[in-house]
Write an enzyme that holds these catalytic residues in place. Sequence first.
Site, PDB file in Angstrom:
ATOM      1  N   HIS A   1      -7.427  -0.241   5.311  1.00 22.29           N
ATOM      2  CA  HIS A   1      -6.322   0.568   5.846  1.00 22.29           C
ATOM      3  C   HIS A   1      -6.003   1.635   4.800  1.00 22.29           C
ATOM      4  O   HIS A   1      -5.901   2.814   5.109  1.00 22.29           O
ATOM      5  CB  HIS A   1      -5.116  -0.330   6.135  1.00 22.29           C
ATOM      6  CG  HIS A   1      -3.930   0.407   6.658  1.00 22.29           C
ATOM      7  ND1 HIS A   1      -3.919   1.055   7.863  1.00 22.29           N
ATOM      8  CD2 HIS A   1      -2.703   0.620   6.118  1.00 22.29           C
ATOM      9  CE1 HIS A   1      -2.734   1.632   8.051  1.00 22.29           C
ATOM     10  NE2 HIS A   1      -1.985   1.381   6.993  1.00 22.29           N
TER      11      HIS A   1
ATOM     12  N   HIS B   1       4.166  -4.510  11.017  1.00 20.44           N
ATOM     13  CA  HIS B   1       4.561  -3.792  12.249  1.00 20.44           C
ATOM     14  C   HIS B   1       4.578  -4.706  13.476  1.00 20.44           C
ATOM     15  O   HIS B   1       3.838  -5.678  13.548  1.00 20.44           O
ATOM     16  CB  HIS B   1       3.585  -2.645  12.547  1.00 20.44           C
ATOM     17  CG  HIS B   1       3.659  -1.518  11.565  1.00 20.44           C
ATOM     18  ND1 HIS B   1       4.542  -0.477  11.693  1.00 20.44           N
ATOM     19  CD2 HIS B   1       2.953  -1.284  10.428  1.00 20.44           C
ATOM     20  CE1 HIS B   1       4.380   0.372  10.675  1.00 20.44           C
ATOM     21  NE2 HIS B   1       3.426  -0.100   9.899  1.00 20.44           N
TER      22      HIS B   1
ATOM     23  N   HIS C   1       0.845  -1.209   0.000  1.00 21.84           N
ATOM     24  CA  HIS C   1       0.000   0.000   0.000  1.00 21.84           C
ATOM     25  C   HIS C   1       0.867   1.240   0.000  1.00 21.84           C
ATOM     26  O   HIS C   1       2.071   1.159   0.164  1.00 21.84           O
ATOM     27  CB  HIS C   1      -0.985  -0.025   1.167  1.00 21.84           C
ATOM     28  CG  HIS C   1      -0.384   0.114   2.542  1.00 21.84           C
ATOM     29  ND1 HIS C   1       0.446  -0.839   3.096  1.00 21.84           N
ATOM     30  CD2 HIS C   1      -0.477   1.097   3.472  1.00 21.84           C
ATOM     31  CE1 HIS C   1       0.802  -0.455   4.312  1.00 21.84           C
ATOM     32  NE2 HIS C   1       0.277   0.727   4.564  1.00 21.84           N
TER      33      HIS C   1
ATOM     34  N   ASP D   1      -0.236  -3.767   6.274  1.00 21.32           N
ATOM     35  CA  ASP D   1      -0.959  -3.264   7.443  1.00 21.32           C
ATOM     36  C   ASP D   1      -2.427  -3.665   7.421  1.00 21.32           C
ATOM     37  O   ASP D   1      -3.265  -3.042   8.064  1.00 21.32           O
ATOM     38  CB  ASP D   1      -0.859  -1.732   7.521  1.00 21.32           C
ATOM     39  CG  ASP D   1       0.559  -1.257   7.804  1.00 21.32           C
ATOM     40  OD1 ASP D   1       1.442  -2.101   8.054  1.00 21.32           O
ATOM     41  OD2 ASP D   1       0.781  -0.032   7.771  1.00 21.32           O
TER      42      ASP D   1
ATOM     43  N   ASP E   1       5.820   4.693   5.097  1.00 20.85           N
ATOM     44  CA  ASP E   1       6.627   3.710   5.840  1.00 20.85           C
ATOM     45  C   ASP E   1       6.648   2.338   5.144  1.00 20.85           C
ATOM     46  O   ASP E   1       7.244   1.388   5.670  1.00 20.85           O
ATOM     47  CB  ASP E   1       6.161   3.592   7.302  1.00 20.85           C
ATOM     48  CG  ASP E   1       4.760   3.060   7.447  1.00 20.85           C
ATOM     49  OD1 ASP E   1       3.855   3.548   6.748  1.00 20.85           O
ATOM     50  OD2 ASP E   1       4.545   2.142   8.262  1.00 20.85           O
ATOM     51  N   HIS E   2       6.023   2.254   3.966  1.00 20.50           N
ATOM     52  CA  HIS E   2       6.097   1.026   3.161  1.00 20.50           C
ATOM     53  C   HIS E   2       6.678   1.269   1.768  1.00 20.50           C
ATOM     54  O   HIS E   2       6.864   0.324   0.999  1.00 20.50           O
ATOM     55  CB  HIS E   2       4.704   0.384   3.042  1.00 20.50           C
ATOM     56  CG  HIS E   2       4.158   0.000   4.386  1.00 20.50           C
ATOM     57  ND1 HIS E   2       4.142  -1.286   4.855  1.00 20.50           N
ATOM     58  CD2 HIS E   2       3.665   0.768   5.395  1.00 20.50           C
ATOM     59  CE1 HIS E   2       3.652  -1.299   6.085  1.00 20.50           C
ATOM     60  NE2 HIS E   2       3.347  -0.066   6.434  1.00 20.50           N
TER      61      HIS E   2
ATOM     62  N   HIS F   1       1.425   3.955   1.852  1.00 16.12           N
ATOM     63  CA  HIS F   1       1.990   4.748   2.951  1.00 16.12           C
ATOM     64  C   HIS F   1       3.514   4.820   2.882  1.00 16.12           C
ATOM     65  O   HIS F   1       4.186   3.858   2.506  1.00 16.12           O
ATOM     66  CB  HIS F   1       1.557   4.172   4.307  1.00 16.12           C
ATOM     67  CG  HIS F   1       0.118   4.447   4.614  1.00 16.12           C
ATOM     68  ND1 HIS F   1      -0.615   3.662   5.477  1.00 16.12           N
ATOM     69  CD2 HIS F   1      -0.719   5.418   4.167  1.00 16.12           C
ATOM     70  CE1 HIS F   1      -1.847   4.145   5.559  1.00 16.12           C
ATOM     71  NE2 HIS F   1      -1.937   5.210   4.772  1.00 16.12           N
TER      72      HIS F   1
END
Length: 255
Positions: free
Chosen positions: A114, A171, A56, A133, A60-61, A58
């Site tokens: 998400h 996570h 996805h 996530d 942090d990915h 975001h």
Amino acid sequence: MSLIIKTFECRSDNYGFLIHDEATGECACVDAPDAAPIIAELDKAGWRLTHVLITHHHDDHTAGIADLKRKYGCTIYGPTQEVGKINGLDELVDHNHTLDLGETRFEVIETPGHTLGHISYFDPASKSLFCGDALFSLGCGRMFEGTPEPMWEGLKRLRALPDDTMVYCGHEYTLANARFALFIDPDNEALRARTEEARAQRDAGQPTIPFNLGDDKKANPFLRADDPGLVERMGMQGAEPFEVFAAIRKAKDNF
Ligand code: ZN
Ligand code: FE
């Protein structure tokens, strides 16, 4: 036809994963939280990155995509529905499609909620699920985009996978998730057992990831929104399961 999977820490609480197809030497990372730790793990193993599988959009990915692509010339796979939100995608993948890493064939499963276009990757041969996530140990991702019904349907798709599936999520949230899960489902023996196991893992400095999907089906309230006992505890008899799921998600957001 065997697969080696490495799990390692990235950023503050993200996990990075390397998947190495032994037969062909092809190697994927799932998501790209940060290039440096991924490169360090590749160097340690002596592997060369050929694929990046994005779940996805975001940051942090995805933050490491550009550096990984520059260094390895690897192919970046990601969800069609998030093409405008992720820089550097080379190949788009969709629900029910497959993606090959050497002799390993991943199935793409849509798991929205998400984010709207969130996807997960499942290898039926090794029973390994990489779900970003969408699903966490004892929890699920916060619902940032979309509505509860498709998110619940996506979690049910993951729940339908075999019990001996190992889940590699994005996570280390297990103990925080356990606190909430025990609050709404305090008498659940499987949940208590999993909480104890996770606490021991963390005390020993170990990750709680990957985790066993069959255990999570019995312990994770977000996979149990249609469990009569939990429905009754929520005071929601007669409600649609997705409505119960929405109530559990909301309660967790405010916990
Ligand atoms: Zn995310
Ligand atoms: Fe994340």
